[in-house]
Write an enzyme that holds these catalytic residues in place. Structure first.
Site, PDB file in Angstrom:
ATOM      1  N   ASN A 103      36.251  42.049  35.152  1.00  0.00           N
ATOM      2  CA  ASN A 103      36.248  42.942  36.315  1.00  0.00           C
ATOM      3  C   ASN A 103      34.812  42.989  36.834  1.00  0.00           C
ATOM      4  O   ASN A 103      33.956  43.634  36.238  1.00  0.00           O
ATOM      5  CB  ASN A 103      36.728  44.336  35.875  1.00  0.00           C
ATOM      6  CG  ASN A 103      36.584  45.379  36.964  1.00  0.00           C
ATOM      7  OD1 ASN A 103      36.351  45.055  38.124  1.00  0.00           O
ATOM      8  ND2 ASN A 103      36.726  46.644  36.590  1.00  0.00           N
ATOM      9  N   TRP A 104      34.571  42.286  37.931  1.00  0.00           N
ATOM     10  CA  TRP A 104      33.206  42.211  38.458  1.00  0.00           C
ATOM     11  C   TRP A 104      32.785  43.486  39.186  1.00  0.00           C
ATOM     12  O   TRP A 104      31.627  43.652  39.544  1.00  0.00           O
ATOM     13  CB  TRP A 104      33.069  40.994  39.389  1.00  0.00           C
ATOM     14  CG  TRP A 104      32.858  39.694  38.662  1.00  0.00           C
ATOM     15  CD1 TRP A 104      33.137  39.427  37.341  1.00  0.00           C
ATOM     16  CD2 TRP A 104      32.310  38.477  39.200  1.00  0.00           C
ATOM     17  NE1 TRP A 104      32.799  38.133  37.036  1.00  0.00           N
ATOM     18  CE2 TRP A 104      32.289  37.521  38.158  1.00  0.00           C
ATOM     19  CE3 TRP A 104      31.847  38.104  40.465  1.00  0.00           C
ATOM     20  CZ2 TRP A 104      31.811  36.218  38.346  1.00  0.00           C
ATOM     21  CZ3 TRP A 104      31.376  36.808  40.647  1.00  0.00           C
ATOM     22  CH2 TRP A 104      31.358  35.880  39.597  1.00  0.00           C
ATOM     23  N   LYS A 105      33.734  44.378  39.450  1.00  0.00           N
ATOM     24  CA  LYS A 105      33.429  45.630  40.172  1.00  0.00           C
ATOM     25  C   LYS A 105      32.695  45.301  41.477  1.00  0.00           C
ATOM     26  O   LYS A 105      32.995  44.283  42.098  1.00  0.00           O
ATOM     27  CB  LYS A 105      32.642  46.590  39.268  1.00  0.00           C
ATOM     28  CG  LYS A 105      33.336  46.786  37.909  1.00  0.00           C
ATOM     29  CD  LYS A 105      32.782  47.902  37.088  1.00  0.00           C
ATOM     30  CE  LYS A 105      33.557  48.011  35.779  1.00  0.00           C
ATOM     31  NZ  LYS A 105      33.146  49.134  34.965  1.00  0.00           N
ATOM     32  N   HIS A 116      42.010  51.922  37.925  1.00  0.00           N
ATOM     33  CA  HIS A 116      40.772  51.939  37.136  1.00  0.00           C
ATOM     34  C   HIS A 116      40.158  53.332  37.236  1.00  0.00           C
ATOM     35  O   HIS A 116      40.236  53.977  38.285  1.00  0.00           O
ATOM     36  CB  HIS A 116      39.803  50.881  37.666  1.00  0.00           C
ATOM     37  CG  HIS A 116      38.621  50.676  36.772  1.00  0.00           C
ATOM     38  ND1 HIS A 116      37.572  51.565  36.735  1.00  0.00           N
ATOM     39  CD2 HIS A 116      38.339  49.721  35.860  1.00  0.00           C
ATOM     40  CE1 HIS A 116      36.695  51.151  35.835  1.00  0.00           C
ATOM     41  NE2 HIS A 116      37.134  50.037  35.296  1.00  0.00           N
ATOM     42  N   GLU A 148      37.273  54.280  37.675  1.00  0.00           N
ATOM     43  CA  GLU A 148      36.314  54.446  38.775  1.00  0.00           C
ATOM     44  C   GLU A 148      37.045  54.691  40.099  1.00  0.00           C
ATOM     45  O   GLU A 148      36.554  55.423  40.960  1.00  0.00           O
ATOM     46  CB  GLU A 148      35.404  53.210  38.845  1.00  0.00           C
ATOM     47  CG  GLU A 148      34.404  53.217  37.691  1.00  0.00           C
ATOM     48  CD  GLU A 148      33.926  51.853  37.236  1.00  0.00           C
ATOM     49  OE1 GLU A 148      34.106  50.864  37.974  1.00  0.00           O
ATOM     50  OE2 GLU A 148      33.376  51.773  36.116  1.00  0.00           O
ATOM     51  N   GLU A 175      41.363  52.040  28.667  1.00  0.00           N
ATOM     52  CA  GLU A 175      39.918  52.102  28.868  1.00  0.00           C
ATOM     53  C   GLU A 175      39.443  53.548  28.772  1.00  0.00           C
ATOM     54  O   GLU A 175      39.516  54.296  29.760  1.00  0.00           O
ATOM     55  CB  GLU A 175      39.554  51.564  30.258  1.00  0.00           C
ATOM     56  CG  GLU A 175      39.905  50.110  30.463  1.00  0.00           C
ATOM     57  CD  GLU A 175      39.019  49.490  31.537  1.00  0.00           C
ATOM     58  OE1 GLU A 175      38.400  48.465  31.253  1.00  0.00           O
ATOM     59  OE2 GLU A 175      38.929  50.055  32.644  1.00  0.00           O
ATOM     60  N   GLY A 197      30.856  51.011  30.424  1.00  0.00           N
ATOM     61  CA  GLY A 197      29.463  50.827  30.840  1.00  0.00           C
ATOM     62  C   GLY A 197      28.455  51.611  30.018  1.00  0.00           C
ATOM     63  O   GLY A 197      27.300  51.740  30.422  1.00  0.00           O
ATOM     64  N   SER A 231      32.947  48.577  27.303  1.00  0.00           N
ATOM     65  CA  SER A 231      31.826  48.063  26.506  1.00  0.00           C
ATOM     66  C   SER A 231      32.228  46.944  25.544  1.00  0.00           C
ATOM     67  O   SER A 231      31.697  46.868  24.430  1.00  0.00           O
ATOM     68  CB  SER A 231      31.121  49.208  25.760  1.00  0.00           C
ATOM     69  OG  SER A 231      30.553  50.108  26.700  1.00  0.00           O
ATOM     70  N   GLY A 288      30.737  44.626  32.603  1.00  0.00           N
ATOM     71  CA  GLY A 288      29.395  44.049  32.619  1.00  0.00           C
ATOM     72  C   GLY A 288      29.297  42.672  31.988  1.00  0.00           C
ATOM     73  O   GLY A 288      28.642  41.771  32.528  1.00  0.00           O
TER      74      GLY A 288
HETATM   75  P1  PGA Z   1      32.371  47.614  30.845  1.00  0.00           P
HETATM   76  O1  PGA Z   1      33.515  47.971  31.926  1.00  0.00           O
HETATM   77  O2  PGA Z   1      32.856  46.397  30.092  1.00  0.00           O
HETATM   78  O3  PGA Z   1      31.140  47.314  31.672  1.00  0.00           O
HETATM   79  O4  PGA Z   1      32.234  48.789  29.964  1.00  0.00           O
HETATM   80  C1  PGA Z   1      34.876  47.843  31.614  1.00  0.00           C
HETATM   81  C2  PGA Z   1      35.714  48.211  32.803  1.00  0.00           C
HETATM   82  O5  PGA Z   1      35.399  49.171  33.493  1.00  0.00           O
HETATM   83  O6  PGA Z   1      36.730  47.540  33.085  1.00  0.00           O
END
Ligand code: PGA
Length: 246
Positions: free
Chosen positions: A9-11, A93, A95, A161, A167, A206, A228
């Site tokens: 997931n490049w966000k 997600h 976010e 998640e 993150g 993470s 990330g």
């Molecule tokens: P992260 O994000 O690997 O940077 O913790 C995971 C995600 O939000 O899908």
């Protein structure tokens, strides 16, 4: 559909110049034993689809609108994602739930729209730190699954998640991940019967090259949703290799 999946997931990261990472990934993982999917920002979906053509790597979106088309400035429909070359879309997600006020009903409507055009919906669930501290994790996950999933288990991936692990470099213990994933499989079994066994259950939050192997060995973990560490082919490639080896 592959049951074992490594999803990146490049966000809101990635410019045209970063497509070189995909070329690297493609050359080094031409025949992965697991499904490999990258979800770049919408601006890169079509170009990335061109880059991965002829390889096993798939491309997905990070969100879609619940409506088929219409007056929704700035939004993207599921059909547009498919048209650009996407096979999957991440929905719900944390976010998006936090930044855009998406609730379970919204996520469910989006999942329905995605599946209606043949996209696989990657539905995300996860508790906040406050909910975890209050001992509410299992209830939160059950509620999110009940409210966010559609009746179609065939075009579905579920990602657990924990919000506090995204993150942050923090992860639940392996025992906690096992408990949650076992509970999710049981929950899906109550809802979908035998078909629940085929739904990929991903852990996200993470995941790095250093912890991927031990996480992939956990009961009912079929892969990872990686933020990330999916941005660089060197890191994501190690995570793919760990899943292949699991
Ligand atoms: P992260 O994000 O690997 O940077 O913790 C995971 C995600 O939000 O899908």
């Amino acid at each position: 559909m592959a049951r074992r999946m490594a999803v990146g997931n490049w966000k809101m990261n990635g410019l045209v110049q970063d497509l070189g990472e995909i070329d690297l990934l493609k050359s080094e993982h031409s025949a992965p034993g697991c499904g490999v999917l990258i979800c770049p920002p919408a601006t890169l979906i079509a170009r990335m689809a061109d880059h991965v053509a002829g390889s096993a790597i798939m491309v997905g979106g990070q969100d879609c609108h619940a409506a088929e088309a219409g007056a929704h400035t700035g939004d993207i429909s599921a059909l547009m994602l498919r048209d650009a070359g996407a096979s999957h879309v991440i929905l719900g997600h944390s976010e998006r739930r936090a930044d855009h006020g998406e609730d379970d009903a919204t996520v469910q409507a989006k999942a329905r729209a995605a599946q209606a055009v043949g996209l696989t919906a990657i539905v995300c669930v996860g508790e906040t730190e406050a909910q975890r501290d209050a001992g509410e994790t299992l209830d939160v996950i059950s509620r999110q699954l009940d409210g966010s999933l559609t009746d179609d288990p065939a075009l579905l991936i579920v990602a657990y998640e924990p919000v506090w692990a995204i993150g942050t470099g923090r992860t639940p213990t392996l025992e906690e991940i096992a408990q949650l994933h076992d509970a999710m499989r049981a929950h899906l079994g109550d809802r979908f019967g035998d078909k629940a066994a085929d739904i990929p259950l991903l852990y996200g939050g993470s995941v790095k090259p250093g912890n991927a192997g031990e996480i992939f060995a956990v009961s009912n973990v079929d892969g990872a949703l990686v933020g990330g560490a999916s941005l660089k082919a060197a890191d994501f490639g190690q995570i793919i290799a760990a899943l292949d080896a699991a």
